[in-house]
Motif scaffolding. Structure first.
Motif, mmCIF file in Angstrom:
data_model
loop_
_atom_site.group_PDB
_atom_site.id
_atom_site.type_symbol
_atom_site.label_atom_id
_atom_site.label_comp_id
_atom_site.label_asym_id
_atom_site.label_seq_id
_atom_site.Cartn_x
_atom_site.Cartn_y
_atom_site.Cartn_z
ATOM 1 N N GLY A 1 0.812 -1.212 0.000
ATOM 2 C CA GLY A 1 0.000 0.000 0.000
ATOM 3 C C GLY A 1 0.845 1.262 0.000
ATOM 4 O O GLY A 1 2.029 1.233 -0.334
ATOM 5 N N TYR A 2 0.217 2.363 0.373
ATOM 6 C CA TYR A 2 0.868 3.674 0.361
ATOM 7 C C TYR A 2 1.413 4.013 1.746
ATOM 8 O O TYR A 2 0.790 3.724 2.755
ATOM 9 N N ARG A 3 2.563 4.653 1.752
ATOM 10 C CA ARG A 3 3.226 4.988 3.010
ATOM 11 C C ARG A 3 3.876 6.357 2.926
ATOM 12 O O ARG A 3 4.471 6.701 1.912
ATOM 13 N N LEU A 4 3.769 7.124 4.014
ATOM 14 C CA LEU A 4 4.455 8.427 4.078
ATOM 15 C C LEU A 4 5.923 8.218 4.423
ATOM 16 O O LEU A 4 6.249 7.419 5.309
ATOM 17 N N GLU A 5 6.806 8.926 3.731
ATOM 18 C CA GLU A 5 8.238 8.851 4.021
ATOM 19 C C GLU A 5 8.849 10.227 3.927
ATOM 20 O O GLU A 5 8.506 11.025 3.067
ATOM 21 N N ARG A 6 9.769 10.510 4.849
ATOM 22 C CA ARG A 6 10.483 11.785 4.832
ATOM 23 C C ARG A 6 11.616 11.731 3.819
ATOM 24 O O ARG A 6 12.120 10.674 3.478
ATOM 25 N N LYS A 7 12.050 12.920 3.399
ATOM 26 C CA LYS A 7 13.198 13.000 2.511
ATOM 27 C C LYS A 7 14.457 12.707 3.287
ATOM 28 O O LYS A 7 14.659 13.225 4.399
ATOM 29 N N GLU A 8 15.309 11.841 2.722
ATOM 30 C CA GLU A 8 16.577 11.528 3.396
ATOM 31 C C GLU A 8 17.513 12.720 3.311
ATOM 32 O O GLU A 8 17.658 13.342 2.279
#
Length: 220
Positions: A212-219
């Motif tokens: 599914g869809y997941r929120l991720e921060r910019k590395e």
């Protein structure tokens, strides 16, 4: 019962305007089918229903489902009636007549409580969403979103840290009329990603195949 139907429609219209997806039902037995087969975040239950009393619906629901929040609306104002409703498993009880603004506030409180979320503002990295004003911003800039995009972002923020499937979005962001095989979810998610990326300069939503869809921060 025409007055009850009118009240139901008024509440539904108010909640829809506040950003919620709403199913309505005017008959007790039909309502029981709804609450036992659909997965709702919250049920606003009128005790005065034809076909089956609201209290009986609540007891049937609680035999199979202890998680879904239930807010009772009732003209029964005696303390004994409130105690009976709360003891039967209701999470809140409002007497008629009531103010729609108070009803909306109590619904916000109950739904936030489900997700252990106390603040009206949800945040993840540089993304913020005001659940009361239904407004999103990224990097401090307002992001203009549609109703569905707001709903998707809110649900993902409430469930940050894990993938959210398309099936979950259908259950929590769409109403019961949506076709589970519709491609509209992908279209709305794609539009949401594009708008957030335009402000953040990176795509904060990752699609994990099979999950599914997941929120991720910019590395950094």
């Amino acid at each position: 019962m025409e007055d009850e139907k009118e009240l139901c429609d008024t509440v539904a219209k108010s909640l829809y305007s506040a950003g919620y997806e709403v199913d309505t039902c005017y008959d007790g037995e039909e309502a029981l089918d709804y609450v036992l087969t659909e997965e709702y975040d919250l049920i606003v239950l009128d005790l005065n229903l034809p076909g089956m009393d609201g209290m009986d619906i609540l007891r049937e629901l609680r035999m199979k489902n202890e998680e879904t929040k239930v807010l009772i609306l009732s003209a029964r104002s005696q303390i004994a009636d409130k105690v009976e409703g709360l003891d039967a498993g209701a999470n809140d009880y409002m007497e008629k007549p009531f103010h729609l603004q108070e009803l909306e506030a109590r619904i916000r409180s109950l739904t936030r409580r489900k997700f252990i979320q106390k603040d009206v503002c949800l945040s993840y990295g540089d993304i913020r969403f005001d659940t009361k004003k239904r407004e999103a911003c990224a990097n401090g800039e307002p992001v203009s979103l549609t109703r569905k995009e707001n709903g998707i972002l809110e649900y993902m923020l409430l469930n940050q840290g894990r993938p959210v499937s398309q099936e979950e979005l259908i259950e929590h962001v769409w109403d019961a009329s949506v076709d589970s095989f519709s491609g509209s979810i992908r279209v709305h998610v794609s539009s949401l990603r594009r708008k957030l990326k335009a402000v953040l300069s990176y795509d904060p939503i990752v699609n994990k195949i099979g999950e599914g869809y997941r929120l991720e921060r910019k590395e950094k």
